[in-house]
Write an enzyme that holds these catalytic residues in place. Structure first.
Site, PDB file in Angstrom:
ATOM      1  N   GLU A  85     -28.912   9.933  -2.148  1.00 61.57           N
ATOM      2  CA  GLU A  85     -29.388  11.315  -2.216  1.00 61.57           C
ATOM      3  C   GLU A  85     -29.871  11.797  -0.840  1.00 61.57           C
ATOM      4  O   GLU A  85     -31.028  12.188  -0.671  1.00 61.57           O
ATOM      5  CB  GLU A  85     -30.518  11.424  -3.240  1.00 61.57           C
ATOM      6  CG  GLU A  85     -30.113  11.024  -4.651  1.00 61.57           C
ATOM      7  CD  GLU A  85     -31.307  10.811  -5.570  1.00 61.57           C
ATOM      8  OE1 GLU A  85     -32.462  10.971  -5.107  1.00 61.57           O
ATOM      9  OE2 GLU A  85     -31.101  10.489  -6.757  1.00 61.57           O
ATOM     10  N   PRO A  86     -29.001  11.802   0.179  1.00 64.80           N
ATOM     11  CA  PRO A  86     -29.436  12.249   1.502  1.00 64.80           C
ATOM     12  C   PRO A  86     -29.686  13.750   1.527  1.00 64.80           C
ATOM     13  O   PRO A  86     -28.910  14.533   0.976  1.00 64.80           O
ATOM     14  CB  PRO A  86     -28.254  11.860   2.405  1.00 64.80           C
ATOM     15  CG  PRO A  86     -27.074  11.894   1.483  1.00 64.80           C
ATOM     16  CD  PRO A  86     -27.583  11.422   0.151  1.00 64.80           C
TER      17      PRO A  86
ATOM     18  N   GLY B 230     -34.096   9.438   2.172  1.00 63.64           N
ATOM     19  CA  GLY B 230     -34.879   8.896   3.269  1.00 63.64           C
ATOM     20  C   GLY B 230     -34.119   8.823   4.573  1.00 63.64           C
ATOM     21  O   GLY B 230     -34.665   8.415   5.600  1.00 63.64           O
TER      22      GLY B 230
ATOM     23  N   SER C 270     -39.158  10.220   1.803  1.00 68.35           N
ATOM     24  CA  SER C 270     -38.435  11.170   2.640  1.00 68.35           C
ATOM     25  C   SER C 270     -38.769  10.933   4.110  1.00 68.35           C
ATOM     26  O   SER C 270     -39.932  10.764   4.474  1.00 68.35           O
ATOM     27  CB  SER C 270     -38.820  12.599   2.245  1.00 68.35           C
ATOM     28  OG  SER C 270     -38.098  13.545   2.990  1.00 68.35           O
TER      29      SER C 270
ATOM     30  N   ASP D  93     -43.851  18.726   5.759  1.00 70.73           N
ATOM     31  CA  ASP D  93     -42.904  17.646   6.016  1.00 70.73           C
ATOM     32  C   ASP D  93     -43.335  16.777   7.197  1.00 70.73           C
ATOM     33  O   ASP D  93     -42.578  15.918   7.647  1.00 70.73           O
ATOM     34  CB  ASP D  93     -41.512  18.245   6.284  1.00 70.73           C
ATOM     35  CG  ASP D  93     -40.400  17.206   6.190  1.00 70.73           C
ATOM     36  OD1 ASP D  93     -40.429  16.386   5.256  1.00 70.73           O
ATOM     37  OD2 ASP D  93     -39.509  17.219   7.060  1.00 70.73           O
TER      38      ASP D  93
ATOM     39  N   LYS E  36     -32.624  20.455  -2.619  1.00 68.69           N
ATOM     40  CA  LYS E  36     -33.974  20.943  -2.300  1.00 68.69           C
ATOM     41  C   LYS E  36     -34.260  20.971  -0.811  1.00 68.69           C
ATOM     42  O   LYS E  36     -35.096  21.741  -0.341  1.00 68.69           O
ATOM     43  CB  LYS E  36     -35.027  20.082  -2.994  1.00 68.69           C
ATOM     44  CG  LYS E  36     -34.970  18.599  -2.655  1.00 68.69           C
ATOM     45  CD  LYS E  36     -35.993  17.817  -3.444  1.00 68.69           C
ATOM     46  CE  LYS E  36     -35.750  16.315  -3.355  1.00 68.69           C
ATOM     47  NZ  LYS E  36     -34.549  15.905  -4.136  1.00 68.69           N
TER      48      LYS E  36
ATOM     49  N   HIS F 146     -36.235   5.517  -4.420  1.00 69.32           N
ATOM     50  CA  HIS F 146     -36.332   6.361  -3.219  1.00 69.32           C
ATOM     51  C   HIS F 146     -37.428   5.777  -2.346  1.00 69.32           C
ATOM     52  O   HIS F 146     -38.582   5.673  -2.782  1.00 69.32           O
ATOM     53  CB  HIS F 146     -36.662   7.802  -3.597  1.00 69.32           C
ATOM     54  CG  HIS F 146     -36.328   8.814  -2.544  1.00 69.32           C
ATOM     55  ND1 HIS F 146     -36.805   8.733  -1.247  1.00 69.32           N
ATOM     56  CD2 HIS F 146     -35.548   9.921  -2.596  1.00 69.32           C
ATOM     57  CE1 HIS F 146     -36.337   9.761  -0.553  1.00 69.32           C
ATOM     58  NE2 HIS F 146     -35.573  10.492  -1.332  1.00 69.32           N
TER      59      HIS F 146
ATOM     60  N   TYR G 288     -36.222  21.042   4.990  1.00 69.09           N
ATOM     61  CA  TYR G 288     -37.516  21.439   4.412  1.00 69.09           C
ATOM     62  C   TYR G 288     -38.213  22.486   5.280  1.00 69.09           C
ATOM     63  O   TYR G 288     -39.387  22.372   5.602  1.00 69.09           O
ATOM     64  CB  TYR G 288     -38.403  20.212   4.185  1.00 69.09           C
ATOM     65  CG  TYR G 288     -37.736  19.189   3.310  1.00 69.09           C
ATOM     66  CD1 TYR G 288     -37.627  19.392   1.937  1.00 69.09           C
ATOM     67  CD2 TYR G 288     -37.147  18.042   3.851  1.00 69.09           C
ATOM     68  CE1 TYR G 288     -36.985  18.472   1.128  1.00 69.09           C
ATOM     69  CE2 TYR G 288     -36.493  17.121   3.048  1.00 69.09           C
ATOM     70  CZ  TYR G 288     -36.419  17.338   1.689  1.00 69.09           C
ATOM     71  OH  TYR G 288     -35.769  16.435   0.897  1.00 69.09           O
TER      72      TYR G 288
END
Length: 415
Positions: free
Chosen positions: A281-282, A248, A210, A325, A78, A207, A389
């Site tokens: 999950e980078p 993150g 972000s 973001d 994503k 998580h 993003y």
């Protein structure tokens, strides 16, 4: 070192999403000249464009594997689904975090095996769960009884990770705890519900948010996962085998700080866990710095000492990252038309400047009070670190289609 660099470059040139496309090899400081060459070739259209530096991608993956060798990265699609980035990461050895059927389809289309995908969305449409089952994506997350019901109905053989709420994600650029993650008092009932449904919970995920800036949050979250592992043992469940420490991560000093927290925390809470696989999950870690955005100055207004410029990408496009973001952006001038003798305008007088995007929305304001030299219509502004993003969340508002922005590929020799 030179042969290793050449070998890696060869791997990336043959990567899915890259092979067959032109990749320009650049010296370490050759980006500005490369962008000028693109601009000269596209001088009639003057559309915005990206440059993706595969050399930076390779260096980031090397940094990850040297710094956190015990943690297998699942790149968060994503963040930026550019096929050349995905294919490069796949060739380097990354796995993938997908959040929808479309993302799974994209990754599979690049030849990635479904066992290298985690469907890391705790709340999924039933039709997407059915699709995951049909293509063999057999690992997903949950944080509610209702999600277990859907999984039992549509993909009962799927291995599950219970997503827990990180105790402290408030300092992250984009906190996620208000939307996802089981609370401590919900963990045991959820594990019992999975037992009753005969579903296989194989691990825990969290998580910390972000763009996390408080690395100590990883320590508290890892401690919390240990208690979930122990709760499963008390319930007589099979021993859990996967710990997902989420995302993150940001490249640079923040990544080093995170690593210095994660490694001792893993050693403290999981010192001798048999058969434990640790994944993450980078997203922005791999996507942010390899991309540079070039935008054309399409308008100008002078009001005393104030300079106002319009560019052909903005808040509804790639620069949505400012709002969505909470990104802090910078830009540099590239005066290809008005000042070819000094295209970067070094040493020239600067003015307080406002930069607007191209739409008719007053909210489409990219920068205010930014110091820029005197620019003219058809000059360019260049934005570094624009891969996270950005294009992924852009729209086609007012007919300015973010998805149509071209990406040029380069490979910088960073050694």
């Amino acid at each position: 070192m030179g042969s290793i660099t050449r070998n890696l470059q060869g791997v990336l040139l043959g990567a899915p999403g890259v092979t067959g496309k032109r990749v320009t090899t650049l010296p370490k400081t050759g980006l500005t000249d490369f962008m000028r060459s693109v601009i000269s070739k596209e001088k009639e259209t003057k559309e915005p464009f990206y440059v993706l530096d595969l050399g930076v991608v390779s260096a980031l993956f090397d940094k990850w594997t040297r710094t956190l060798p015990m943690v297998c990265p699942f790149y968060a699609v994503k963040c930026n689904p550019e096929p050349a980035l995905l294919g490069s990461l796949a060739a380097l050895g990354s796995n993938f975090d997908c959040a929808s059927q479309a993302e799974i389809e994209l990754v599979l289309s690049l030849g990635v095996s479904p066992d290298r995908i985690i469907y890391a969305n705790p709340c999924k449409p039933g039709s997407h769960i059915k699709y995951a089952a049909s293509v063999g994506v057999n690992l997903t997350t949950f944080d509610s009884k209702e999600e277990l019901d859907k999984i039992q109905k549509w993909h009962p053989k799927c291995a599950l990770l219970i997503r827990i709420k990180a105790l402290d994600d408030s300092i992250a650029r984009c906190p996620l705890g208000s939307k996802y993650g089981a609370l401590p008092e919900e963990v045991t009932p959820l594990l019992e519900a999975a037992q009753t449904a005969r579903l296989n919970v194989v691990g825990v995920s969290f998580h910390i948010g972000s763009g996390a800036t408080y690395s100590q949050a990883y320590e508290g979250a890892i401690a919390s996962t240990k208690s979930v592992f122990e709760a499963a043992v008390r319930l007589g469940m099979p021993r859990m085998t996967i710990l997902n420490i989420g995302g993150g991560f940001t490249a640079g000093s923040l990544f080093d700080e995170a690593a210095t927290t994660i490694k001792p925390a893993l050693q403290a809470y999981f010192p001798n866990e048999p058969g434990l696989t640790i994944i993450s999950e980078p997203g922005r870690f791999f996507a942010e710095s390899p991309f540079t955005l070039a935008t054309n100055v399409i308008g100008k207004r002078v009001r005393g000492e104030l300079r106002e410029y319009w560019i052909n990408d903005g808040i509804s496009g790639s620069l949505n990252c400012i709002l969505n973001d909470h990104a802090t952006i910078t830009c540099t001038p590239l005066a290809c038309n008005s000042n070819s003798a000094n295209p970067t305008c070094k040493g020239e007088r600067s003015y307080s400047s406002t930069v607007f995007g191209p739409t008719c929305d007053a909210l489409d304001t990219v920068l205010t009070g930014h110091q820029l030299p005197e620019l003219q219509v058809d000059d360019w502004l260049v934005f570094p670190n624009m891969g996270a993003y950005t294009a992924a969340a852009g729209s086609s508002f007012n007919g300015f289609n973010t998805a149509a922005i071209l990406t040029y590929l380069s490979y910088s020799n960073l050694s």
